[in-house]
Scaffold this active site. Structure first.
Site, short mmCIF file in Angstrom:
data_model
loop_
_atom_site.label_atom_id
_atom_site.label_comp_id
_atom_site.label_asym_id
_atom_site.label_seq_id
_atom_site.Cartn_x
_atom_site.Cartn_y
_atom_site.Cartn_z
N GLU A 290 -0.04 -10.90 -2.89
CA GLU A 290 -1.61 -10.58 -2.68
C GLU A 290 -2.28 -10.37 -4.10
O GLU A 290 -3.44 -10.36 -4.15
CB GLU A 290 -1.79 -9.88 -1.62
CG GLU A 290 -1.47 -8.22 -1.88
CD GLU A 290 -0.15 -7.92 -1.37
OE1 GLU A 290 0.72 -8.72 -1.37
OE2 GLU A 290 0.26 -6.56 -1.37
N ILE B 51 5.11 -2.79 -7.86
CA ILE B 51 4.31 -1.55 -7.93
C ILE B 51 4.85 -0.37 -6.98
O ILE B 51 4.87 -0.56 -5.87
CB ILE B 51 2.79 -1.61 -7.55
CG1 ILE B 51 2.16 -2.70 -8.18
CG2 ILE B 51 2.02 -0.40 -7.72
CD1 ILE B 51 0.75 -3.15 -7.99
N CYS C 185 5.93 -5.42 0.21
CA CYS C 185 6.04 -4.02 -0.26
C CYS C 185 6.02 -3.18 0.96
O CYS C 185 7.05 -2.87 1.50
CB CYS C 185 5.06 -3.94 -1.34
SG CYS C 185 5.67 -2.72 -2.44
N ARG D 296 13.00 3.65 -0.69
CA ARG D 296 11.43 3.68 -1.15
C ARG D 296 11.54 3.94 -2.44
O ARG D 296 12.28 4.84 -3.13
CB ARG D 296 10.67 4.68 -0.50
CG ARG D 296 10.34 4.40 0.96
CD ARG D 296 9.41 5.28 1.61
NE ARG D 296 7.89 5.34 0.84
CZ ARG D 296 7.25 6.31 0.70
NH1 ARG D 296 7.53 7.55 0.98
NH2 ARG D 296 6.02 6.05 -0.23
N HIS E 161 4.10 -8.09 -4.54
CA HIS E 161 3.00 -8.24 -3.91
C HIS E 161 2.33 -9.78 -4.25
O HIS E 161 1.56 -9.64 -5.29
CB HIS E 161 1.78 -7.23 -4.64
CG HIS E 161 2.10 -5.89 -4.19
ND1 HIS E 161 1.64 -5.19 -3.21
CD2 HIS E 161 2.89 -5.13 -4.91
CE1 HIS E 161 2.09 -4.03 -3.13
NE2 HIS E 161 2.75 -3.79 -4.07
N GLY F 146 0.87 -1.24 0.06
CA GLY F 146 -0.26 -0.11 0.04
C GLY F 146 0.88 1.19 0.14
O GLY F 146 1.89 1.20 -0.63
N GLU F 147 0.61 2.04 0.83
CA GLU F 147 1.25 3.62 1.02
C GLU F 147 1.89 3.26 2.19
O GLU F 147 1.33 3.49 3.38
CB GLU F 147 0.27 4.76 0.51
CG GLU F 147 0.91 5.95 0.91
CD GLU F 147 2.26 6.15 0.05
OE1 GLU F 147 2.14 6.10 -1.03
OE2 GLU F 147 3.42 6.65 0.52
N1 GLN Z 1 6.07 2.75 -2.99
C1 GLN Z 1 5.23 2.41 -1.91
C2 GLN Z 1 5.59 3.00 -0.84
O1 GLN Z 1 6.89 3.37 -0.36
C3 GLN Z 1 5.41 1.05 -1.81
C4 GLN Z 1 4.94 -0.03 -2.63
C5 GLN Z 1 3.80 -0.72 -2.38
O2 GLN Z 1 3.49 -1.15 -1.17
N2 GLN Z 1 2.77 -0.79 -3.64
O3 GLN Z 1 4.68 3.17 0.19
#
Ligand code: GLN
Length: 207
Positions: free
Chosen positions: A174, A137, A83, A110, A172, A51-52
């Protein structure tokens, strides 16, 4: 056995759906969405989803479970970070907005694949698991692995690392139909690979 997914932002439902699907094969798997200390105390294993990472990190702090997660995992509870989840579990990141929990001793950059690499897929070979279609991603780059075993690499960089009860992936699992990595994590919870805390060994039964 309850497996918890930190449930504030990101691929929460995706992990839960895979665990539900695996519930058809392993008859005692119950996915739980973790949002507070009570949920956390019920589970035998923890997943921090993709996610973020800045958002997930902020919400983990706001809901007061940052230190509890660290304590549980230090005491042997298995953790999988995918991730953003890996970024949060790591020992260092290049972004002061996300302070790693120090649970997996890797250094993270990151969005390390840059803009062009915002999104890509590649089939990779994972030790003990086999071929897997890895979805990246805005993936982080693992700059160095200070402790743990590299289970898979892509273009010369580690993308999956395990250290005892902690598994971290820059991609990922998932987001694909392939359940092999979640099944590996379930076997890890059962003690495979020498991480068993003794608490849950034998609790994973295949139907
Ligand atoms: N780039 C995202 C971050 O730093 C991580 C990438 C992801 O979980 N898809 O939060």
């Amino acid at each position: 056995m309850k497996i918890g997914v930190i449930g504030f932002q990101g691929d929460v439902e995706e992990h839960i759906n895979i665990l539900k699907k695996l519930g058809e094969k392993y008859n005692n798997i119950e996915p739980v969405r973790i949002r507070n200390k009570e949920h956390l105390s019920e589970v035998s294993a923890i997943i921090i989803p993709g996610g973020e990472s800045t958002t997930i990190y902020k919400l983990i702090l706001e809901y007061g479970i940052y230190d509890n997660i660290i304590e549980r995992v230090r005491n042997g509870t298995p953790l999988m970070g995918t991730c953003a989840g890996l970024i949060i579990a790591s020992s260092s990141t290049n972004d002061p907005r996300v302070v790693g929990m120090g649970l997996l001793d890797v250094d993270i950059q990151r969005n390390g694949y840059g803009r062009q690499g915002d999104s890509f897929m590649n089939e990779v070979e994972i030790d003990g698991i086999g071929r897997f279609l890895a979805v990246f991603i805005r993936a982080p780059v693992i700059k160095s692995v200070n402790q743990g075993k590299v289970m898979a690499s892509y273009s010369g960089k580690a993308i999956m690392v395990r250290d005892k009860n902690v598994l971290g992936l820059t991609f990922h699992p998932e987001l694909t139909e392939d359940t092999k990595i979640h099944e590996y994590f379930i076997r890890m919870i059962g003690g495979e690979g020498g991480v068993s805390t003794g608490m849950h060994a034998g609790s994973v039964r295949v139907k």
